[in-house]
Design a protein around this motif. Structure first.
Motif, PDB file in Angstrom:
ATOM      1  N   UNK A 103      12.384  -5.343 -15.802  1.00 11.23           N
ATOM      2  CA  UNK A 103      11.302  -6.007 -15.083  1.00 11.23           C
ATOM      3  C   UNK A 103      10.917  -5.166 -13.863  1.00 11.23           C
ATOM      4  N   UNK A 104       9.629  -4.814 -13.762  1.00 15.16           N
ATOM      5  CA  UNK A 104       9.181  -4.006 -12.645  1.00 15.16           C
ATOM      6  C   UNK A 104       9.123  -4.811 -11.361  1.00 15.16           C
ATOM      7  N   UNK A 105       9.166  -4.116 -10.257  1.00 19.29           N
ATOM      8  CA  UNK A 105       9.125  -4.789  -8.967  1.00 19.29           C
ATOM      9  C   UNK A 105       7.687  -5.006  -8.509  1.00 19.29           C
ATOM     10  N   UNK A 106       7.484  -6.111  -7.784  1.00 15.77           N
ATOM     11  CA  UNK A 106       6.176  -6.421  -7.229  1.00 15.77           C
ATOM     12  C   UNK A 106       5.784  -5.348  -6.221  1.00 15.77           C
ATOM     13  N   UNK A 107       4.470  -4.995  -6.176  1.00 13.53           N
ATOM     14  CA  UNK A 107       3.997  -4.069  -5.162  1.00 13.53           C
ATOM     15  C   UNK A 107       2.788  -4.658  -4.445  1.00 13.53           C
ATOM     16  N   UNK A 108       2.487  -4.095  -3.301  1.00 12.32           N
ATOM     17  CA  UNK A 108       1.423  -4.636  -2.451  1.00 12.32           C
ATOM     18  C   UNK A 108       0.055  -4.502  -3.115  1.00 12.32           C
ATOM     19  N   UNK A 109      -0.129  -3.470  -3.907  1.00 11.62           N
ATOM     20  CA  UNK A 109      -1.417  -3.265  -4.576  1.00 11.62           C
ATOM     21  C   UNK A 109      -1.715  -4.415  -5.527  1.00 11.62           C
ATOM     22  N   UNK A 110      -0.699  -4.864  -6.277  1.00 15.70           N
ATOM     23  CA  UNK A 110      -0.898  -5.990  -7.188  1.00 15.70           C
ATOM     24  C   UNK A 110      -1.314  -7.240  -6.422  1.00 15.70           C
ATOM     25  N   UNK A 111      -0.725  -7.442  -5.251  1.00 18.60           N
ATOM     26  CA  UNK A 111      -1.091  -8.618  -4.440  1.00 18.60           C
ATOM     27  C   UNK A 111      -2.544  -8.528  -3.978  1.00 18.60           C
ATOM     28  N   UNK A 112      -2.949  -7.339  -3.546  1.00 19.10           N
ATOM     29  CA  UNK A 112      -4.350  -7.140  -3.152  1.00 19.10           C
ATOM     30  C   UNK A 112      -5.275  -7.457  -4.333  1.00 19.10           C
ATOM     31  N   UNK A 147       0.809 -14.633  -0.964  1.00 22.05           N
ATOM     32  CA  UNK A 147       0.308 -13.261  -1.096  1.00 22.05           C
ATOM     33  C   UNK A 147      -0.574 -12.897   0.103  1.00 22.05           C
ATOM     34  N   UNK A 148      -1.468 -13.818   0.490  1.00 19.45           N
ATOM     35  CA  UNK A 148      -2.350 -13.558   1.627  1.00 19.45           C
ATOM     36  C   UNK A 148      -1.548 -13.409   2.914  1.00 19.45           C
ATOM     37  N   UNK A 149      -0.507 -14.251   3.041  1.00 20.95           N
ATOM     38  CA  UNK A 149       0.330 -14.185   4.237  1.00 20.95           C
ATOM     39  C   UNK A 149       1.074 -12.851   4.299  1.00 20.95           C
ATOM     40  N   UNK A 150       1.587 -12.402   3.141  1.00 21.01           N
ATOM     41  CA  UNK A 150       2.309 -11.124   3.091  1.00 21.01           C
ATOM     42  C   UNK A 150       1.374  -9.973   3.446  1.00 21.01           C
ATOM     43  N   UNK A 151       0.168  -9.989   2.873  1.00 23.38           N
ATOM     44  CA  UNK A 151      -0.805  -8.926   3.158  1.00 23.38           C
ATOM     45  C   UNK A 151      -1.145  -8.894   4.639  1.00 23.38           C
ATOM     46  N   UNK A 152      -1.345 -10.083   5.214  1.00 24.45           N
ATOM     47  CA  UNK A 152      -1.664 -10.154   6.647  1.00 24.45           C
ATOM     48  C   UNK A 152      -0.521  -9.586   7.486  1.00 24.45           C
ATOM     49  N   UNK A 180       1.451  -2.659  10.280  1.00 24.58           N
ATOM     50  CA  UNK A 180       0.861  -1.326  10.327  1.00 24.58           C
ATOM     51  C   UNK A 180       0.188  -1.069  11.669  1.00 24.58           C
ATOM     52  N   UNK A 181      -0.544  -2.082  12.155  1.00 28.74           N
ATOM     53  CA  UNK A 181      -1.230  -1.928  13.449  1.00 28.74           C
ATOM     54  C   UNK A 181      -0.223  -1.761  14.575  1.00 28.74           C
TER      55      UNK A 181
END
Length: 310
Positions: free
Chosen positions: A1-10, A71-76, A82-83
């Motif tokens: 099973x592959x791991x979740x990545x940020x691109x998939x969430x976007x 997902x939105x919370x993680x992206x935020x 990053x900032x």
């Protein structure tokens, strides 16, 4: 099973926003199969169904809505991190200091600001003022530090005043008052042992302060009698060097001026034998105040400037 990545969430967040895989693909400039693959990947990873598909597009399931909130919370949070991390490499220089009119101090301040890297965010206030105003600024107006100037003979008074106001003091320098004049003028050739040697000169004075008094105070009628008949009052300090350079018999009472500044304007400074006045420049701040790193660095640079002058 592959791991979740940020691109998939976007991808899934944009699909939910667009309500269509094809529309999301256009917005993201990504091929539709890649988006479909991301959905299947996440659904397998978490064992849920994120979207319901229909002829009208896609709509989040009940469990998909909950997943999308996370997902939105993680992206935020990632974007916020990053900032914040991008600012970690940048230093913030933000301080307010109030000082007497002294060329060596303003020169040291300019050099210190010029030494900062381009990554440094700078917000500084540099105000030239009287000793009493400097004390007020530190006590009431948000200035982290100040430099006050007074005659050495007034040391007991100022020490008592600073103790009363709850201010700490550090001696920066004990300096003589000197005559600053054009290197090409007659005054540069004189020994200046008596006040009379200045009588045919033109004294430059700051229009809002009386010089030389050690502690700067407002001009008064009584103070006028201390100076010869030939006077030029200025209100912008930057003009003093131009006048000294162009008006060959003009002069000012000053604390020592850095050599490179004198060379730039073709000026010389001379001891006046009839004046034994010594002044003290003293750093002040509220008791218990912990100086920031850049404040300590500025004070050290200022002390180095003093050592070079002496």
């Amino acid at each position: 099973m592959g791991k979740m990545n940020l691109t998939d969430l976007h991808y899934v967040v944009e699909i939910d926003k667009s309500g269509s895989i094809s529309k999301a693909a256009k917005e993201l400039y990504v091929a539709q199969p890649n988006l479909s693959k991301a959905i299947k990947h996440l659904e397998r990873e978490f064992g849920i169904s994120i979207f319901e598909r229909s002829s009208k597009g896609v709509k989040a399931t009940r469990e998909g809505q909950k997943f999308l909130e996370y997902a939105k919370r993680i992206i935020y949070e990632i974007e916020e991190m990053k900032r914040d991390c991008s600012d970690l490499g940048k230093e913030n220089l933000s301080f307010k200091i109030t000082v007497p009119r002294a060329s060596y101090i303003s020169s040291a301040f300019a050099e210190f600001i010029g030494m900062q890297s381009k990554e440094t965010a700078i917000k500084a206030e540099f105000q030239e003022n009287s000793s009493m105003h400097a004390i007020e600024n530190v006590l009431q107006n948000g200035y982290s530090m100040g430099i006050i100037r007074y005659l050495c003979e007034n040391e007991p008074y100022f020490q008592s005043l600073l103790d009363l106001k709850g201010l700490d003091a550090e001696l920066l320098a004990e300096l003589p008052y000197m005559i600053l004049t054009s290197a090409d003028g007659d005054l540069a050739k004189r020994e200046l042992k008596t006040r009379e040697e200045l009588e045919d000169g033109v004294e430059i004075l700051h229009g809002d302060w009386k010089l030389p008094t050690g502690e700067y105070t407002e001009l008064s009628e009584n103070g006028e009698s201390l100076h010869p008949h030939n006077k030029i009052y200025i209100f912008e300090r930057g003009s003093q060097f131009d006048i000294l350079r162009e008006v060959k018999n003009s002069y000012m009472w000053v604390s020592p001026v850095p050599e490179k500044l004198r060379k730039n304007y073709n000026l010389v400074q001379k001891h006046a034998g009839f004046s034994g006045q010594m002044i003290r420049d003293v750093l002040i701040y509220k008791k218990g105040y912990q100086k920031k790193l850049y404040e300590r660095e500025f004070i050290e640079h200022l002390k180095e400037t003093i050592r070079e002058m002496m």
